[in-house]
Motif scaffolding. Structure first.
Motif, short mmCIF file in Angstrom:
data_model
loop_
_atom_site.label_atom_id
_atom_site.label_comp_id
_atom_site.label_asym_id
_atom_site.label_seq_id
_atom_site.Cartn_x
_atom_site.Cartn_y
_atom_site.Cartn_z
N UNK A 226 0.81 -1.23 0.00
CA UNK A 226 0.00 0.00 0.00
C UNK A 226 0.84 1.28 0.00
N UNK A 227 2.08 1.18 -0.43
CA UNK A 227 2.98 2.34 -0.38
C UNK A 227 3.28 2.80 -1.80
N UNK A 279 7.68 14.02 0.32
CA UNK A 279 6.34 13.43 0.41
C UNK A 279 6.17 12.63 1.70
N UNK A 280 7.16 11.80 1.99
CA UNK A 280 7.09 10.98 3.20
C UNK A 280 7.04 11.87 4.44
N UNK A 281 7.83 12.94 4.44
CA UNK A 281 7.82 13.85 5.58
C UNK A 281 6.46 14.51 5.76
N UNK A 282 5.83 14.90 4.66
CA UNK A 282 4.53 15.57 4.75
C UNK A 282 3.44 14.62 5.21
N UNK A 283 3.55 13.35 4.83
CA UNK A 283 2.51 12.37 5.18
C UNK A 283 2.73 11.79 6.58
N UNK A 284 3.99 11.51 6.94
CA UNK A 284 4.27 10.78 8.18
C UNK A 284 4.97 11.62 9.25
N UNK A 306 13.07 10.46 11.44
CA UNK A 306 12.80 11.88 11.19
C UNK A 306 14.03 12.58 10.64
N UNK A 307 15.20 12.29 11.20
CA UNK A 307 16.42 12.89 10.72
C UNK A 307 16.81 12.37 9.33
N UNK A 308 16.34 11.17 9.00
CA UNK A 308 16.63 10.59 7.69
C UNK A 308 15.80 11.25 6.60
N UNK A 309 14.53 11.46 6.86
CA UNK A 309 13.67 12.05 5.83
C UNK A 309 13.74 13.57 5.83
N UNK A 310 14.33 14.17 6.87
CA UNK A 310 14.58 15.60 6.89
C UNK A 310 16.09 15.78 6.95
#
Length: 426
Positions: A226-227, A279-284, A306-310
């Protein structure tokens, strides 16, 4: 104004150091953990797996991947290979069937991307192969090649209870040029100096693109795959960590993949990755933030995610942007003063030099520890060490463009046709 610039630069430096300092601990752990203990388990249960391959116009390379799966040091009757030939216009499906895979062909121009292809194939397997009772699913890209003990090694950790596992990511074409070497060196660093320390500390690892194993219960719970964001791998990782899953890392399971050769291909791929991270940061992002402060077992893993996607790049960019703004302003308006111009120019130069040194240091440590595993002439190993920071710097314009541009999934052509024997003999 000069006081403001100095204060701003100091603040960003302190902020960067504080929020990413744990990564230096990771490097220390990774560097000191090279003398690994052998697994002396007397008995390991052998589990039944399905191999899932999503392919888009991969007729040149898919046969070698399937051959490397069929030549695994693992009972063949416990491995079934499935390929979804997704919107292919070449002979990928035929080549995969000839190599011995069960092949499905999918044609959908509206729902484009690896996530949709995976979900389609999981649906077909659920309908037609439910009696097989697969315990786990390996997910690969068509350009991958597997060391002969890959599945055997992954099975050991799967048998210990890990429901999601990632592997050691090596490269088929490290030697090609500074671009392929840049990719490859970072993925080696990611394997041994990010995921390996996470594993040692009992924290969750992250899946990097391909070469991972998922328990069938997770696929059933999710109703398939579902991703669908542009980086479905990191989306899956983040979602699992939020739900309390610990993703394991098997450093003894080696996978080789092909890196983009041209800068245009690399630009397109990394632009998709950068946009996917946003996208991942905005969703999760909000769920990760809640997880961090809930005090649960996975709180630190959520912080790490969090530090990985930002990424640190955005913090670095903020400093460069502000200093560049005042530098341009000073050049256009002499009344601001030469001192401001000199200070901002010095700050920009110092920042770039500092980042180059940090990245060079990361490259040196990785090259030293992984030297024997890198299939590349010695001269090129050393040469591409100096271009590695430059490759990483090219993420700066990519990250900026990704903030504003609409990005769609584009296939990357794979033409490096090698067998696993070719790589290991060289």
């Amino acid at each position: 104004m000069l006081s403001f610039i100095n204060s701003m630069n100091l603040f960003i430096f302190i902020l960067f150091t504080v929020i990413y300092s744990y990564r230096f601990i990771y490097i220390y752990i990774g560097f000191t953990s090279k003398k690994k203990k052998k697994d002396n388990a007397l008995q390991v249960n052998l589990h039944k797996y399905a191999v899932i391959i999503a392919a888009r116009n991969e007729q040149a390379v898919i046969g070698e991947l399937i051959n490397s799966i069929k030549n695994q040091n693992y009972p063949g009757e416990l491995i079934d290979i499935f390929v979804v030939a997704d919107n292919c216009t070449d002979n990928t499906a035929q080549k995969a069937r000839e190599a011995g895979a069960i092949v499905y062909e999918r044609f959908n121009k509206n729902l484009v991307g690896k996530g949709y292809a995976l979900n389609y194939l999981f649906g077909e397997i659920a309908q037609k192969y439910s009696d097989k009772n697969y315990e786990g699913y390996f997910i690969f890209d068509a350009d991958n090649l597997l060391d002969k003990n890959f599945i055997l090694e992954m099975n050991k950790l799967f048998d210990k209870g890990y429901r999601v596992l990632t592997s050691y990511r090596n490269s088929k074409n490290y030697y090609s040029n500074w671009i392929t070497a840049g990719y490859a060196l970072w993925f080696l660093h990611e394997s041994e100096f990010l995921n390996n320390p996470r594993m040692i500390l009992g924290k969750s690892c992250t899946i990097s693109g391909t070469g991972f194993l998922v328990h069938s219960d997770i696929i059933k719970k999710n109703g398939g795959w579902k991703h669908y964001l542009l980086t479905e791998d990191i989306e899956f990782s983040v979602s699992q960590v939020i739900q309390g899953e610990t993703i394991g890392y098997c450093g003894s399971a080696m996978l080789y993949d092909e890196q983009p050769f041209t800068f245009k291909q690399s630009w397109d791929q990394r632009l998709r990755w950068a946009k996917g991270f946003y996208q991942v940061f905005s969703v999760y992002g909000l769920d990760l933030l809640k997880c961090i402060f809930q005090g649960k077992k996975q709180s630190f893993s959520c912080y790490d995610m969090m530090m990985t996607i930002m990424p640190a790049l955005l913090i670095s960019l903020s400093s460069l942007f502000i200093n560049s703004f005042f530098l341009i302003l000073g050049l256009l308006d002499p009344s601001i003063g030469r001192e401001v111009i000199a200070e901002t120019f010095s700050a920009i130069s110092s920042s770039l030099f500092t980042y180059y040194c940090i990245l060079f240091g990361i490259g040196v440590i990785t090259l030293i520890t992984e030297w024997q595993k890198i299939h590349c002439p010695t001269v090129k190993k050393i040469l591409y060490l100096f271009t590695f920071p430059i490759f990483m710097f090219t993420y700066i314009p990519i990250a900026i463009v990704a903030l504003f541009k609409k990005v769609e999934w584009k296939p990357i052509a794979h033409t490096c046709v090698k067998s696993i024997q070719n790589i290991q003999e060289n």
